[in-house]
Design a protein around this motif. Structure first.
Motif, short mmCIF file in Angstrom:
data_model
loop_
_atom_site.label_atom_id
_atom_site.label_comp_id
_atom_site.label_asym_id
_atom_site.label_seq_id
_atom_site.Cartn_x
_atom_site.Cartn_y
_atom_site.Cartn_z
N SER A 167 -3.96 25.06 36.81
CA SER A 167 -3.14 24.93 35.67
C SER A 167 -3.39 26.74 35.52
O SER A 167 -2.14 27.19 35.14
N ASN A 168 -4.70 26.93 36.05
CA ASN A 168 -4.28 28.00 35.69
C ASN A 168 -4.20 29.43 36.34
O ASN A 168 -4.25 30.80 36.04
N ASP A 169 -3.85 29.77 37.55
CA ASP A 169 -3.56 29.84 38.81
C ASP A 169 -1.52 30.98 38.23
O ASP A 169 -2.02 32.14 38.14
N PRO A 170 -1.33 29.67 37.79
CA PRO A 170 0.01 30.24 37.58
C PRO A 170 -0.02 31.42 35.79
O PRO A 170 0.52 32.46 35.49
N ILE A 171 -0.74 30.31 34.87
CA ILE A 171 -1.21 31.80 33.76
C ILE A 171 -1.79 32.90 34.55
O ILE A 171 -1.25 33.96 33.66
N ALA A 172 -2.55 32.97 34.70
CA ALA A 172 -3.01 34.25 35.36
C ALA A 172 -2.30 34.84 36.10
O ALA A 172 -2.14 36.48 35.62
N ILE A 173 -1.47 34.40 36.77
CA ILE A 173 -0.15 35.57 37.59
C ILE A 173 0.50 36.11 36.97
O ILE A 173 1.14 37.05 36.59
N PHE A 174 1.02 34.73 35.89
CA PHE A 174 2.24 35.56 34.71
C PHE A 174 0.98 36.89 33.80
O PHE A 174 2.40 37.12 33.85
N LEU A 175 0.45 36.49 33.70
CA LEU A 175 -0.39 37.51 33.16
C LEU A 175 -0.63 38.94 33.84
O LEU A 175 -0.07 40.09 33.03
N THR A 176 -0.59 38.79 34.93
CA THR A 176 -1.30 40.13 35.39
C THR A 176 0.28 40.63 35.49
O THR A 176 0.40 41.61 35.81
#
Length: 495
Positions: A167-176
């Motif tokens: 679930s943290n891949d979408p969060i990191a993509i979101f932030l980037t």
């Protein structure tokens, strides 16, 4: 006559080189199993050797193509992560997992950005972008290493790491993506930036849940004659959902992750064959993206940033990640041994390197420097943390054997090929306790044959209620054991 020409190479030469690299990568995966080297490092190494600075001499520096291919591959990897997330196993650690995936990712990114600005003397915009790119973890590499050493994590550590990493891949993509949009249009302001993030999250979540239900309905009602086409149908629907969500302003990565959870935790037609097909597609995506990123890296350009990269990698391993874990899961919500292990396995994987190609999409002036720095950090993380993970897990005594021998003699040849006799003890905190068998969503290939409850033996049916203390016997494949431990607790193989 040469009809097709690409930078001086014929179509046949390109296909032969691609086939050779993929074949070598698959065969080289045995190195990971035998020596405990992360697959990511193996695939990246092959790509680097084949690149312009390696023995292959293949020149590849098309960052725009890498961005497009990497995004598509990452989407498939994220979806596969959602499909393999068992809701019954993550439910007990849902609060902790969400906290780690959201707050842990934010804290890691913020700490890394601060370090990059104050110590590496990077501009704030560069620092924040760098922090967002390297904020996610890759637990898939962790579990492949543990499986290679025939160990599995006990308690809730495995479920926590699986949920966080998926679930943290979408969060990191979101932030980037958000940081890049803000950098490219600073006049938008914080309010507009916040609106954008809320819209991306809202549309992504809504389309993910509704899209998952819609995909399931289409698959169940398509009426296709050939079973093999159902996997192709699912792939087309998933890619379509990813693209449509992005076109409407939402986060496509978040949408397909949620859709993956919905599909993976509900019954649908030909689910086993669809899952196998999509798992194979995810493996192809991983190999392609790692090889491509290896080709894209230039060792002669990465080595000059080794000082900054090493400082950043050490800071993230020993300060940023442990601090993020402590802040995201404070107090006594987690045992100290589990906290130490979760802190150390903040392994940087494919997502940061793929995200490092994103700055090229907006012609960011220091995109090359950020990519080289991120690449060095990922390589350092994989080498230092990846190789030491099995040793640390055993040292902290948070592992159980994948197969536990028993002194019971069974007649040879009575089991179907590939199946194992299993014995399950339903623990007090098991997700299965109080649930009906039909609601457990057991993986394909698991057969429960009898339940011992006190002095009684029951034949389990769909409406049989599982109780704490039950002793369950059955058949399962080797690949099902980790999932069964997540659902029931103690699961042993009878040999």
């Amino acid at each position: 006559m040469q009809i097709f020409d690409f930078h001086g190479y014929s179509l046949e030469a390109i296909l032969f080189a691609a086939a050779l690299l993929v074949t070598i990568s698959v065969i080289a995966s045995r190195i990971s199993s035998r020596f405990g080297i992360p697959l990511l490092l193996v695939f990246l190494g092959i790509g680097m050797l084949a690149g312009s600075d390696g023995v292959g001499g293949i020149v590849f520096d098309n960052y725009r193509m890498a961005f497009a291919v990497g995004s598509a591959c990452l989407a498939l990897i994220v979806f596969d992560g959602g499909m393999s997330t068992s809701w019954s196993s993550v439910r007990p650690v849902l609060r902790r997992g969400i906290s780690l995936s959201v707050l842990g990712t934010l804290f890691t990114g913020a700490a890394t950005a601060t370090f990059a600005n104050l110590v590496l003397r990077m501009h704030w915009s560069d620092s924040i972008l760098l922090g967002a790119i390297v904020s996610s973890t890759d637990a898939a590499a962790v579990f492949s290493l543990l499986r290679a050493r025939s160990v599995s994590l006990q308690g809730t550590v495995k479920q926590t790491l699986e949920f966080e990493a998926a679930s943290n891949d979408p969060i990191a993509i979101f932030l980037t993506v958000g940081v890049l949009l803000f950098i490219s249009n600073p006049a938008a302001g914080v309010v507009e930036f916040s609106k954008l993030l809320v819209m991306q999250a809202g549309i992504g979540l809504a389309f993910g849940y509704l899209g998952g239900l819609g995909l399931r309905w289409v698959i169940n009602n398509a009426g296709i004659e050939y079973e093999g086409l159902y996997g192709v149908l699912a792939l087309g629907l998933v890619v379509g959902l990813f693209a449509l969500t992005g076109l409407l302003g939402g986060s496509g990565f978040l949408a397909i992750y949620v859709a993956g959870i919905v599909l993976g935790n509900n019954e649908m037609l030909h689910k086993a064959s669809i899952s196998r097909f999509l798992d194979g597609i995810a493996w192809i995506a991983q190999i392609i993206v790692f090889l491509m990123l290896g080709l894209l890296s230039f060792p002669t350009r990465v080595f000059p940033v080794w000082k900054e990269g090493l400082l950043l990698a050490v800071f993230m391993m020993f300060i940023a990640r442990p601090l993020a874990v402590f802040l995201a899961v404070p107090g006594r919500n987690i045992l100290w041994r589990e906290r130490v292990f979760i802190s150390w396995v903040g392994l940087r994987g494919a997502a940061p390197v793929i995200l490092a190609t994103y700055p090229w999409s907006i012609h960011f002036p220091r995109a090359e420097y950020i990519f080289d720095l991120v690449f060095f950090v990922v390589i350092s993380s994989v080498i230092a943390q990846g190789i030491s993970i099995p040793w640390l897990a055993k040292t902290l005594q948070i592992t159980v054997p994948l197969v536990k021998p028993r002194s019971i003699d069974f007649a040879a040849g009575i089991l179907p090929a590939g199946f194992l006799n299993i014995e399950i003890h339903v623990s007090e905190d098991a997700a299965a306790a109080g649930q009906k068998v039909v609601d457990l969503e057991l993986p394909a290939g698991v057969i429960l044959t009898s339940v011992e409850r006190g002095d009684r033996f029951l034949i389990p049916r769909g409406d049989t209620l599982i109780e704490t203390g039950d002793r369950i016997f059955g058949l399962a494949r080797q690949t099902n054991l980790d999932t069964l431990r997540d659902i029931f607790g103690k699961t042993e193989v009878l040999t």
